[in-house]
Design an enzyme around this catalytic site. Sequence first.
Site, PDB file in Angstrom:
ATOM      1  N   HIS A  21       0.875  -1.193   0.000  1.00 48.48           N
ATOM      2  CA  HIS A  21       0.000   0.000   0.000  1.00 48.48           C
ATOM      3  C   HIS A  21       0.902   1.230   0.000  1.00 48.48           C
ATOM      4  O   HIS A  21       1.450   1.613   1.037  1.00 48.48           O
ATOM      5  CB  HIS A  21      -0.902   0.015   1.240  1.00 48.48           C
ATOM      6  CG  HIS A  21      -1.862   1.163   1.259  1.00 48.48           C
ATOM      7  ND1 HIS A  21      -3.220   0.981   1.390  1.00 48.48           N
ATOM      8  CD2 HIS A  21      -1.676   2.502   1.156  1.00 48.48           C
ATOM      9  CE1 HIS A  21      -3.823   2.161   1.374  1.00 48.48           C
ATOM     10  NE2 HIS A  21      -2.893   3.109   1.230  1.00 48.48           N
ATOM     11  N   HIS A  23       1.534   5.350  -1.619  1.00 43.00           N
ATOM     12  CA  HIS A  23       1.186   6.543  -2.395  1.00 43.00           C
ATOM     13  C   HIS A  23       2.471   7.158  -2.933  1.00 43.00           C
ATOM     14  O   HIS A  23       3.321   7.593  -2.145  1.00 43.00           O
ATOM     15  CB  HIS A  23       0.476   7.574  -1.514  1.00 43.00           C
ATOM     16  CG  HIS A  23      -0.806   7.068  -0.926  1.00 43.00           C
ATOM     17  ND1 HIS A  23      -2.025   7.193  -1.561  1.00 43.00           N
ATOM     18  CD2 HIS A  23      -1.063   6.406   0.228  1.00 43.00           C
ATOM     19  CE1 HIS A  23      -2.973   6.652  -0.815  1.00 43.00           C
ATOM     20  NE2 HIS A  23      -2.414   6.154   0.277  1.00 43.00           N
ATOM     21  N   LEU A  24       2.584   7.200  -4.246  1.00 43.69           N
ATOM     22  CA  LEU A  24       3.789   7.795  -4.851  1.00 43.69           C
ATOM     23  C   LEU A  24       3.521   9.171  -5.440  1.00 43.69           C
ATOM     24  O   LEU A  24       4.458   9.852  -5.847  1.00 43.69           O
ATOM     25  CB  LEU A  24       4.336   6.883  -5.956  1.00 43.69           C
ATOM     26  CG  LEU A  24       5.096   5.642  -5.499  1.00 43.69           C
ATOM     27  CD1 LEU A  24       5.502   4.802  -6.707  1.00 43.69           C
ATOM     28  CD2 LEU A  24       6.337   6.015  -4.682  1.00 43.69           C
ATOM     29  N   LYS A 110      -9.243  -0.608  -5.956  1.00 47.87           N
ATOM     30  CA  LYS A 110      -9.303   0.097  -4.672  1.00 47.87           C
ATOM     31  C   LYS A 110     -10.650   0.774  -4.479  1.00 47.87           C
ATOM     32  O   LYS A 110     -11.081   1.562  -5.322  1.00 47.87           O
ATOM     33  CB  LYS A 110      -8.187   1.150  -4.631  1.00 47.87           C
ATOM     34  CG  LYS A 110      -8.187   2.036  -3.382  1.00 47.87           C
ATOM     35  CD  LYS A 110      -7.790   1.241  -2.146  1.00 47.87           C
ATOM     36  CE  LYS A 110      -7.974   2.051  -0.867  1.00 47.87           C
ATOM     37  NZ  LYS A 110      -6.723   2.502  -0.285  1.00 47.87           N
ATOM     38  N   HIS A 185      -4.635  -0.860   5.827  1.00 47.86           N
ATOM     39  CA  HIS A 185      -4.161  -0.066   6.970  1.00 47.86           C
ATOM     40  C   HIS A 185      -5.099  -0.198   8.177  1.00 47.86           C
ATOM     41  O   HIS A 185      -5.684   0.790   8.635  1.00 47.86           O
ATOM     42  CB  HIS A 185      -3.926   1.395   6.595  1.00 47.86           C
ATOM     43  CG  HIS A 185      -4.952   2.039   5.704  1.00 47.86           C
ATOM     44  ND1 HIS A 185      -6.292   2.015   5.978  1.00 47.86           N
ATOM     45  CD2 HIS A 185      -4.832   2.719   4.539  1.00 47.86           C
ATOM     46  CE1 HIS A 185      -6.939   2.661   5.025  1.00 47.86           C
ATOM     47  NE2 HIS A 185      -6.074   3.087   4.139  1.00 47.86           N
ATOM     48  N   ASP A 258       1.389   2.573   3.644  1.00 49.87           N
ATOM     49  CA  ASP A 258       0.551   3.771   3.489  1.00 49.87           C
ATOM     50  C   ASP A 258       1.406   5.030   3.527  1.00 49.87           C
ATOM     51  O   ASP A 258       0.950   6.083   3.983  1.00 49.87           O
ATOM     52  CB  ASP A 258      -0.572   3.839   4.538  1.00 49.87           C
ATOM     53  CG  ASP A 258      -1.713   4.765   4.092  1.00 49.87           C
ATOM     54  OD1 ASP A 258      -1.722   5.186   2.914  1.00 49.87           O
ATOM     55  OD2 ASP A 258      -2.575   5.066   4.928  1.00 49.87           O
TER      56      ASP A 258
HETATM   57  O1  DOR Z   1      -3.436   9.268   5.764  1.00 48.31           O
HETATM   58  C1  DOR Z   1      -3.779   8.981   4.640  1.00 48.31           C
HETATM   59  N1  DOR Z   1      -3.240   9.577   3.551  1.00 48.31           N
HETATM   60  N2  DOR Z   1      -4.744   8.056   4.483  1.00 48.31           N
HETATM   61  C2  DOR Z   1      -5.279   7.796   3.293  1.00 48.31           C
HETATM   62  O2  DOR Z   1      -6.171   6.995   3.238  1.00 48.31           O
HETATM   63  C3  DOR Z   1      -4.834   8.522   2.086  1.00 48.31           C
HETATM   64  C4  DOR Z   1      -3.509   9.086   2.247  1.00 48.31           C
HETATM   65  C5  DOR Z   1      -3.165  10.108   1.187  1.00 48.31           C
HETATM   66  O3  DOR Z   1      -3.358   9.835   0.018  1.00 48.31           O
HETATM   67  O4  DOR Z   1      -2.682  11.194   1.552  1.00 48.31           O
HETATM   68 ZN    ZN Z   2      -3.387   5.037   1.689  1.00 48.92          ZN
END
Ligand code: DOR
Ligand code: ZN
Length: 356
Positions: A21, A23-24, A110, A185, A258
């Site tokens: 999991h 985020h890039l 997702k 998460h 995450d």
């Molecule tokens: O804390 C978070 N940041 N939870 C998420 O579900 C998304 C993520 C984000 O993309 O910033």
């Molecule tokens: Zn996330």
Amino acid sequence: MNDTVNSSPDTLTIARPDDWHLHLRDGETLQAVIGASARDFSRALIMPNLVPPVTTAAQARAYRERIHQALKGSGVSTAFTPMMTLYLTETTDPADVVQAVKNGDALAVKLYPAGATTNSDSGVRDIERVMPVLEAMAEHDIVLCVHGEVTTHEVDIFDREARFIETVLAPLRRRLPSLRITLEHITTAEGVTAVREGGGALAGSITPHHLMINRNHMLVGGIRPHYYCLPILKREHHREALVAAATGGERYFFLGTDSAPHPRGAKESDCGCAGVFNAGNTLSCLAHVFEQAGALGQLEGFTSHNGAHWYRQQPASDTLTLVKSNTPRTQDLMVRVGDDEIVPFDPGVPLYWQVA
Ligand code: DOR
Ligand code: ZN
């Protein structure tokens, strides 16, 4: 001779971890953060909550190509494979999803409840409207990744995960028992229990920060915006349940960092963004947590086997070595992006384990 004295190992070699999991982001942020993941991880499941979201196979292919380009500019030489997800909307076509997965353009889908988190506005408001997609996914054994929180205003933010499990996940499981779902998460004892009772159709990913800090760390003695994430940090007993699940050698729990970079200015703000940028020190954090739990031997399962198994992949064939030194690791440097910077996760305790 008492061989329990000094018997704790100071090096640990494991199959190279995967991050299920991640985020890039895109553009210059992508370029700035990709190295932190590529250095330590073999693969990552890439979250699709860009603006606009990654909803089609063509968008997933194009995004993967931008990630590959960023990798070239990162200076990291070890292989790193981004595996893509499709963002589920109420207009997603079931046949497109099945085709995208068949073609290798995406590994999973997702589900963001609309309004649950960053860039979730295009997410799902009414689960009825995505049932045809979910039915096709069950039929073709495609994993559904869910952000498991209700978004109803009346529900307290600390209860939103437990309420989701009760009112959304449980009915969905009764309707589609063969759909494999990653409860992403997880942050609560209820999440841990749901996965344990999932009969092999549910898995849970766990972040390093939810294993290390609770809501007091975020709120006592001053508010710490860099600990604000969603689902929000919970009480200590929930953190303890997560640690027990992660370190207990149970195969349906695995790592999803995450890691979610936001510029400092967007975090330290009147209305700060949710997300912890932890990709660079995840393995130091996890080795610390597992050692504290007396479970270093379970680290490899959590980081490198369980998730691969769940997503029907082989574990990585190369390895990563962690070394415990006498001096703590220095806190990671800020990552510059334009005029701003991204603040790496500070677990608040010294970390002695480092990637060799
Ligand atoms: O804390 C978070 N940041 N939870 C998420 O579900 C998304 C993520 C984000 O993309 O910033
Ligand atoms: Zn996330």
